[in-house]
Design an enzyme around this catalytic site. Structure first.
Site, PDB file in Angstrom:
ATOM      1  N   ASP A 121      -2.818 -18.347   1.198  1.00 25.91           N
ATOM      2  CA  ASP A 121      -3.790 -19.144   0.422  1.00 25.91           C
ATOM      3  C   ASP A 121      -4.468 -20.184   1.313  1.00 25.91           C
ATOM      4  O   ASP A 121      -5.686 -20.377   1.264  1.00 25.91           O
ATOM      5  CB  ASP A 121      -3.141 -19.769  -0.820  1.00 25.91           C
ATOM      6  CG  ASP A 121      -1.795 -20.432  -0.555  1.00 25.91           C
ATOM      7  OD1 ASP A 121      -1.289 -20.346   0.589  1.00 25.91           O
ATOM      8  OD2 ASP A 121      -1.246 -21.045  -1.482  1.00 25.91           O
ATOM      9  N   TYR A 167       0.821  -1.209   0.000  1.00 29.14           N
ATOM     10  CA  TYR A 167       0.000   0.000   0.000  1.00 29.14           C
ATOM     11  C   TYR A 167       0.856   1.261   0.000  1.00 29.14           C
ATOM     12  O   TYR A 167       0.446   2.290  -0.520  1.00 29.14           O
ATOM     13  CB  TYR A 167      -0.901   0.047   1.249  1.00 29.14           C
ATOM     14  CG  TYR A 167      -2.222  -0.663   1.108  1.00 29.14           C
ATOM     15  CD1 TYR A 167      -2.289  -2.043   0.930  1.00 29.14           C
ATOM     16  CD2 TYR A 167      -3.422   0.037   1.183  1.00 29.14           C
ATOM     17  CE1 TYR A 167      -3.505  -2.689   0.823  1.00 29.14           C
ATOM     18  CE2 TYR A 167      -4.647  -0.603   1.082  1.00 29.14           C
ATOM     19  CZ  TYR A 167      -4.676  -1.964   0.898  1.00 29.14           C
ATOM     20  OH  TYR A 167      -5.880  -2.600   0.796  1.00 29.14           O
ATOM     21  N   ASP A 198      -6.470  -6.984   4.135  1.00 33.43           N
ATOM     22  CA  ASP A 198      -7.590  -6.358   3.427  1.00 33.43           C
ATOM     23  C   ASP A 198      -8.474  -7.439   2.809  1.00 33.43           C
ATOM     24  O   ASP A 198      -9.700  -7.441   2.957  1.00 33.43           O
ATOM     25  CB  ASP A 198      -7.043  -5.429   2.325  1.00 33.43           C
ATOM     26  CG  ASP A 198      -8.169  -4.789   1.522  1.00 33.43           C
ATOM     27  OD1 ASP A 198      -9.133  -4.322   2.159  1.00 33.43           O
ATOM     28  OD2 ASP A 198      -8.090  -4.776   0.279  1.00 33.43           O
ATOM     29  N   ASP A 239     -12.442  -9.114   4.290  1.00 33.49           N
ATOM     30  CA  ASP A 239     -13.686  -9.119   3.506  1.00 33.49           C
ATOM     31  C   ASP A 239     -14.237 -10.544   3.443  1.00 33.49           C
ATOM     32  O   ASP A 239     -15.439 -10.763   3.565  1.00 33.49           O
ATOM     33  CB  ASP A 239     -13.445  -8.609   2.076  1.00 33.49           C
ATOM     34  CG  ASP A 239     -13.777  -7.132   1.928  1.00 33.49           C
ATOM     35  OD1 ASP A 239     -13.598  -6.396   2.918  1.00 33.49           O
ATOM     36  OD2 ASP A 239     -14.206  -6.722   0.831  1.00 33.49           O
ATOM     37  N   LYS A 266       3.186 -15.099   3.133  1.00 31.76           N
ATOM     38  CA  LYS A 266       3.439 -15.907   1.933  1.00 31.76           C
ATOM     39  C   LYS A 266       4.951 -16.150   1.882  1.00 31.76           C
ATOM     40  O   LYS A 266       5.634 -15.818   0.907  1.00 31.76           O
ATOM     41  CB  LYS A 266       2.903 -15.158   0.694  1.00 31.76           C
ATOM     42  CG  LYS A 266       2.935 -15.952  -0.591  1.00 31.76           C
ATOM     43  CD  LYS A 266       1.890 -17.050  -0.676  1.00 31.76           C
ATOM     44  CE  LYS A 266       2.078 -17.860  -1.951  1.00 31.76           C
ATOM     45  NZ  LYS A 266       1.310 -19.138  -1.942  1.00 31.76           N
TER      46      LYS A 266
HETATM   47  C1  IPM Z   1     -10.513  -1.135   3.733  1.00 30.61           C
HETATM   48  C2  IPM Z   1     -10.720  -0.571   2.360  1.00 30.61           C
HETATM   49  C3  IPM Z   1      -9.534   0.327   2.011  1.00 30.61           C
HETATM   50  C4  IPM Z   1      -8.280  -0.517   2.018  1.00 30.61           C
HETATM   51  C5  IPM Z   1      -9.676   1.096   0.686  1.00 30.61           C
HETATM   52  C6  IPM Z   1     -10.936   1.926   0.653  1.00 30.61           C
HETATM   53  C7  IPM Z   1      -8.473   1.939   0.412  1.00 30.61           C
HETATM   54  O1  IPM Z   1     -10.902  -1.585   1.431  1.00 30.61           O
HETATM   55  O2  IPM Z   1     -10.420  -0.354   4.698  1.00 30.61           O
HETATM   56  O3  IPM Z   1     -10.454  -2.361   3.880  1.00 30.61           O
HETATM   57  O4  IPM Z   1      -7.951  -1.170   1.021  1.00 30.61           O
HETATM   58  O5  IPM Z   1      -7.608  -0.549   3.055  1.00 30.61           O
HETATM   59 MN    MN Z   2     -10.992  -3.581   2.274  1.00 30.61          MN
END
Ligand code: IPM
Ligand code: MN
Length: 370
Positions: free
Chosen positions: A221, A142, A245, A249, A189
């Site tokens: 993975d 990042y 990240d 999710d 990884k």
């Molecule tokens: C998160 C989001 C952010 C990230 C984006 C919006 C930059 O997906 O907070 O998880 O990738 O960190």
């Molecule tokens: Mn995210």
């Protein structure tokens, strides 16, 4: 207690859900005799539209002097399909994380029993899952050097970690594990990436200071697979920015829905609290967004930034009771929920508020009777 809170509603459904989060903070202040002073500031697309900058200096200076931040979301579809745009809403969020030193992102994944049916994963696999993610937030690909070469035909993003960055978040993760099931799963990884080998070596060294905590290493993975195969096998998960990240999710499905996931970004001083669902432009303005992640972020703020455990518990309890009473927003409603119990964003906030008021009153009565 007097505290200054900056609200950064941002883009998309950020505004709608932050309004409900603030409502809960106001109720807590009233019931428990605290004074929360609010200030609003601009970030993301909204800030770009008003000032040309996704994190204006004015916003940053407000953030530097507050006690905690309640953030909504950033993002706008206009940017998603146009990579040529140089100023982007997400840059504001990344800059804020870096400038405020928010290097540890805590994402608790806890399934409310009432939502067992809302996830796409089988209930018998999910039941009892309780995971706390520590995602590193100010390093990795990042923030590594990025650019284009060969007339734009080649692009690169450097994946880079420094030992101190791994050490400071690893200590936080091990300490948290000591108060839970005493297990840390570090995800990397290391079979391919040098930055992951530094990560693993550092985590092993830090782990020696916490002999009571079991340390496990997984490749990303395998971790992705195990997260939905056997989520109960995890306690604290410690990982880098990019892997964290993606995995969080995925892990939202373990909590029933993205609409339920709160997070805390902390460093050595100020804390930022946010739902992880993002701006969700497909449902913006429809009044159907789930405010529970923002409300649960408020609970994290009360607990982590202000040390107000009882207040935080009360918010959690109110959310739990609202779900027990059968109320849902559309994203967490399964086929057993009747239409009349599917609420709008506002109505859901009001239900939680009602429950909160009731919990506080019941508590008062029981104190008087004692
Ligand atoms: C998160 C989001 C952010 C990230 C984006 C919006 C930059 O997906 O907070 O998880 O990738 O960190
Ligand atoms: Mn995210």
């Amino acid at each position: 207690m007097k505290r200054k809170i900056v609200l950064l509603p941002g883009d998309g459904i950020g505004k709608e859900v932050t309004t409900e989060g603030k409502k809960i903070l106001l109720a807590i202040a009233e019931h428990f005799n605290h004074e929360f002073v609010f200030e609003e500031a601009l970030i993301g697309h909204e800030a770009i539209a008003a000032t040309g900058n996704s994190l204006p200096d004015e916003t940053l200076s407000k953030l530097r002097v507050c006690d905690a931040i309640l953030f909504g979301a950033v993002g706008h579809p206009k940017y998603d399909n146009d990579p040529s745009l140089k100023v982007r809403p997400e840059q504001g969020l990344l800059k804020m994380r870096k400038e405020l030193g928010l290097y540890a992102n805590l994402r608790p994944i806890k399934l409310f029993d009432e939502l067992l049916g809302a996830s796409s994963i089988k209930p018998e696999i999910l039941k009892g899952s309780d995971i706390l993610f520590f995602r590193e937030l100010t390093g990795d690909v990042y923030f590594g050097e990025k650019g284009r070469k060969e007339n734009g035909a080649t692009a690169f993003d450097l994946m880079i970690y420094h030992r101190f960055e791994v050490e400071r978040i690893a200590h936080k993760a091990f300490k948290a594990a000591q108060t839970r099931k005493k297990k840390v799963t570090s995800v990397d990884k290391a079979n391919v990436l040098e930055s992951s080998r530094l990560w693993r070596e550092t985590v092993q060294q830090v782990g020696k200071h916490y002999p009571d905590v079991e340390l496990e290493h997984l490749f990303v993975d395998t971790a992705a697979m195990k997260l939905i195969h056997n989520p109960r096998s995890f306690d604290v998960v410690l990982t880098g920015n990019l892997f964290g990240d993606i995995l969080t999710d995925e892990a939202s499905q373990v909590a029933g829905s993205m609409g339920m996931l709160a997070s805390a970004s902390i460093g050595d001083t100020i804390g930022l609290y946010e739902p992880i669902h993002g701006s969700a432009h497909d449902i913006t303005g429809k009044g159907i967004a789930n405010p529970l992640a923002s409300i649960l972020s408020v609970a994290l703020m009360l607990d982590i930034s202000f040390g107000l455990k009882q207040e935080a518990e009360t918010v959690l309890h109110a959310v739990e009771q609202t779900l027990k009473n059968g109320f849902r927003t559309a994203d967490i409603a399964d086929s057993t929920i009747s239409k009349s119990k599917i609420l709008s964003t506002h109505q859901m906030g009001d239900q939680v508020l009602d429950q909160l008021n009731q919990i506080v009153i019941t508590q008062l009565i029981s104190n008087v009777n004692q």
